[in-house]
Design a protein around this motif. Structure first.
Motif, PDB file in Angstrom:
ATOM      1  N   CYS A  74      -7.199   7.422  -0.046  1.00 18.53           N
ATOM      2  CA  CYS A  74      -7.218   6.540   1.107  1.00 18.53           C
ATOM      3  C   CYS A  74      -6.199   7.108   2.088  1.00 18.53           C
ATOM      4  O   CYS A  74      -5.063   7.405   1.704  1.00 18.53           O
ATOM      5  CB  CYS A  74      -6.828   5.119   0.725  1.00 18.53           C
ATOM      6  SG  CYS A  74      -7.944   4.310  -0.425  1.00 18.53           S
ATOM      7  N   SER A  76      -4.470   6.077   5.515  1.00 23.98           N
ATOM      8  CA  SER A  76      -4.281   4.938   6.410  1.00 23.98           C
ATOM      9  C   SER A  76      -3.246   5.298   7.464  1.00 23.98           C
ATOM     10  O   SER A  76      -2.116   5.670   7.119  1.00 23.98           O
ATOM     11  CB  SER A  76      -3.829   3.716   5.604  1.00 23.98           C
ATOM     12  OG  SER A  76      -4.754   3.452   4.556  1.00 23.98           O
ATOM     13  N   VAL A  80      -3.239   0.755  10.145  1.00 19.70           N
ATOM     14  CA  VAL A  80      -4.072   0.581   8.957  1.00 19.70           C
ATOM     15  C   VAL A  80      -3.159   0.401   7.748  1.00 19.70           C
ATOM     16  O   VAL A  80      -2.302   1.245   7.465  1.00 19.70           O
ATOM     17  CB  VAL A  80      -5.012   1.774   8.745  1.00 19.70           C
ATOM     18  CG1 VAL A  80      -5.814   1.600   7.456  1.00 19.70           C
ATOM     19  CG2 VAL A  80      -5.963   1.906   9.933  1.00 19.70           C
ATOM     20  N   SER A  82      -4.201  -0.224   4.396  1.00 25.44           N
ATOM     21  CA  SER A  82      -4.707   0.462   3.210  1.00 25.44           C
ATOM     22  C   SER A  82      -6.213   0.656   3.336  1.00 25.44           C
ATOM     23  O   SER A  82      -6.861   0.128   4.239  1.00 25.44           O
ATOM     24  CB  SER A  82      -4.392  -0.330   1.937  1.00 25.44           C
ATOM     25  OG  SER A  82      -5.059  -1.579   1.952  1.00 25.44           O
ATOM     26  N   HIS A  83      -6.754   1.441   2.393  1.00 27.05           N
ATOM     27  CA  HIS A  83      -8.193   1.686   2.275  1.00 27.05           C
ATOM     28  C   HIS A  83      -8.780   2.467   3.448  1.00 27.05           C
ATOM     29  O   HIS A  83      -9.986   2.415   3.685  1.00 27.05           O
ATOM     30  CB  HIS A  83      -8.984   0.380   2.092  1.00 27.05           C
ATOM     31  CG  HIS A  83      -8.570  -0.409   0.894  1.00 27.05           C
ATOM     32  ND1 HIS A  83      -8.841  -1.750   0.752  1.00 27.05           N
ATOM     33  CD2 HIS A  83      -7.874  -0.057  -0.225  1.00 27.05           C
ATOM     34  CE1 HIS A  83      -8.345  -2.191  -0.393  1.00 27.05           C
ATOM     35  NE2 HIS A  83      -7.755  -1.173  -1.003  1.00 27.05           N
ATOM     36  N   GLY A  84      -7.935   3.174   4.201  1.00 23.12           N
ATOM     37  CA  GLY A  84      -8.459   3.982   5.290  1.00 23.12           C
ATOM     38  C   GLY A  84      -9.314   5.126   4.766  1.00 23.12           C
ATOM     39  O   GLY A  84      -8.950   5.809   3.804  1.00 23.12           O
ATOM     40  N   SER A 115       4.091   7.137   1.990  1.00 22.80           N
ATOM     41  CA  SER A 115       4.000   7.016   3.449  1.00 22.80           C
ATOM     42  C   SER A 115       4.962   8.009   4.086  1.00 22.80           C
ATOM     43  O   SER A 115       6.051   8.255   3.556  1.00 22.80           O
ATOM     44  CB  SER A 115       4.340   5.594   3.911  1.00 22.80           C
ATOM     45  OG  SER A 115       3.352   4.671   3.515  1.00 22.80           O
ATOM     46  N   THR A 226     -11.521  -0.539   5.611  1.00 27.32           N
ATOM     47  CA  THR A 226     -10.257  -0.334   6.307  1.00 27.32           C
ATOM     48  C   THR A 226      -9.562  -1.648   6.614  1.00 27.32           C
ATOM     49  O   THR A 226     -10.074  -2.473   7.367  1.00 27.32           O
ATOM     50  CB  THR A 226     -10.489   0.444   7.617  1.00 27.32           C
ATOM     51  OG1 THR A 226     -11.192   1.657   7.323  1.00 27.32           O
ATOM     52  CG2 THR A 226      -9.178   0.782   8.290  1.00 27.32           C
ATOM     53  N   ARG A 228      -6.541  -3.591   8.382  1.00 29.26           N
ATOM     54  CA  ARG A 228      -5.751  -3.315   9.581  1.00 29.26           C
ATOM     55  C   ARG A 228      -4.930  -4.553   9.972  1.00 29.26           C
ATOM     56  O   ARG A 228      -5.357  -5.684   9.754  1.00 29.26           O
ATOM     57  CB  ARG A 228      -6.714  -2.948  10.718  1.00 29.26           C
ATOM     58  CG  ARG A 228      -6.092  -2.290  11.923  1.00 29.26           C
ATOM     59  CD  ARG A 228      -7.188  -1.984  12.950  1.00 29.26           C
ATOM     60  NE  ARG A 228      -8.182  -1.054  12.467  1.00 29.26           N
ATOM     61  CZ  ARG A 228      -8.078   0.266  12.553  1.00 29.26           C
ATOM     62  NH1 ARG A 228      -7.009   0.811  13.107  1.00 29.26           N
ATOM     63  NH2 ARG A 228      -9.041   1.048  12.105  1.00 29.26           N
TER      64      ARG A 228
END
Length: 255
Positions: A74, A76, A80, A82-84, A115, A226, A228
């Motif tokens: 993922c 992001s 975003v 998570s799950h990008g 991150s 996604t 957001r």
């Protein structure tokens, strides 16, 4: 049903965790201004292939998702959470990127997230990343025999709220082992002394997701994946797979 792992199983999960760590490092090393998100996915995919590992992300389709997830990470970016989905978007100077990755090796699974910023970092993003990493460290420190899930949740939320961060409602960590998502759920906010008791052999994916705006509300894009922030504020995400042991928390997704 919560499965308590044997020490042998935890050792096997540690090997899967090493693969996850290498895949995340490869994705981060590939990240630069102008690079497409799919190229980060390709870098992680190559690591999984070399290790003979399977991606638990690729083809995953939980009940909320209209389509299977099409990648091994993922990716992001900025607002975003998570799950990008890593596609053709090119990274820009100052982007805040979160990468989540898993690996299944010899029937056991690891899951972790990092991150980082690309190019010139905004001071506020540096603070958000530091707060999220601090929240993860606090959650891991609470993952000791005799505590409960709520102690992990409380440790994470205390750091988050003290930093003025939002905690996306309904999202958190999870048990992990033979499958990526197992019981119990590990919320990122909660009351100490509540929830499932922590025992030697319990394996958890602890994963704070924090937002800079201080709001907990998020929305899902039309792709069904996604997540957001509502107000456009930036988000960060850190995760480790951790085993509760008599000797203290054992992080299984270190290099």
């Amino acid at each position: 049903m919560v499965e308590i792992k044997t020490d042998t199983a935890l050792d096997a999960m540690r090997e899967a965790g090493r693969v996850v760590a290498r895949a995340l490092a490869a994705a981060r090393d590939a990240a630069a201004v102008g690079v497409r998100l799919r190229e980060l996915d390709e870098a992680a995919r190559a690591v999984l292939g070399e290790a003979g590992a399977r991606s638990p992300f690729l083809g995953y389709q939980p009940s909320f998702a209209p389509t299977p997830f099409p990648a091994v990470i993922c990716a992001s970016v900025n607002d975003v959470v998570s799950h990008g989905i890593p596609g053709e978007r090119r990274l820009r100077d100052g982007d805040l990127v979160s990468i989540d990755c898993g690996a299944e090796l010899d029937g056991w699974t690891g899951d972790a997230a990092i991150s980082f910023t690309v190019g010139t970092a905004r001071p506020a993003d540096v603070e958000l990343v530091a707060a999220t990493r601090h929240a993860l460290d606090a959650g891991i420190a609470a993952a000791t025999v005799g505590h409960r899930i709520g102690d992990i949740s409380h440790a994470i939320s205390t750091v988050a709220r003290n930093a003025g961060c939002g905690i996306p409602a309904g999202f958190g960590g999870h048990g992990i082992g033979r499958r990526m998502h197992e019981d119990p759920h590990v919320p990122n906010h909660g009351r100490p002394g509540r929830g499932f008791p922590l025992r030697h052999g319990l394996a958890l994916a602890i994963e704070p997701m924090l937002t800079a705006g201080g709001r907990d509300a998020c929305r899902t894009d039309p792709d069904g994946w996604t997540l957001r922030t509502i107000d456009g504020s930036r988000a960060a995400h850190f995760e480790h797979t951790v085993a509760v042991t008599e000797d203290g928390p054992r992080i299984l997704t270190l290099p």
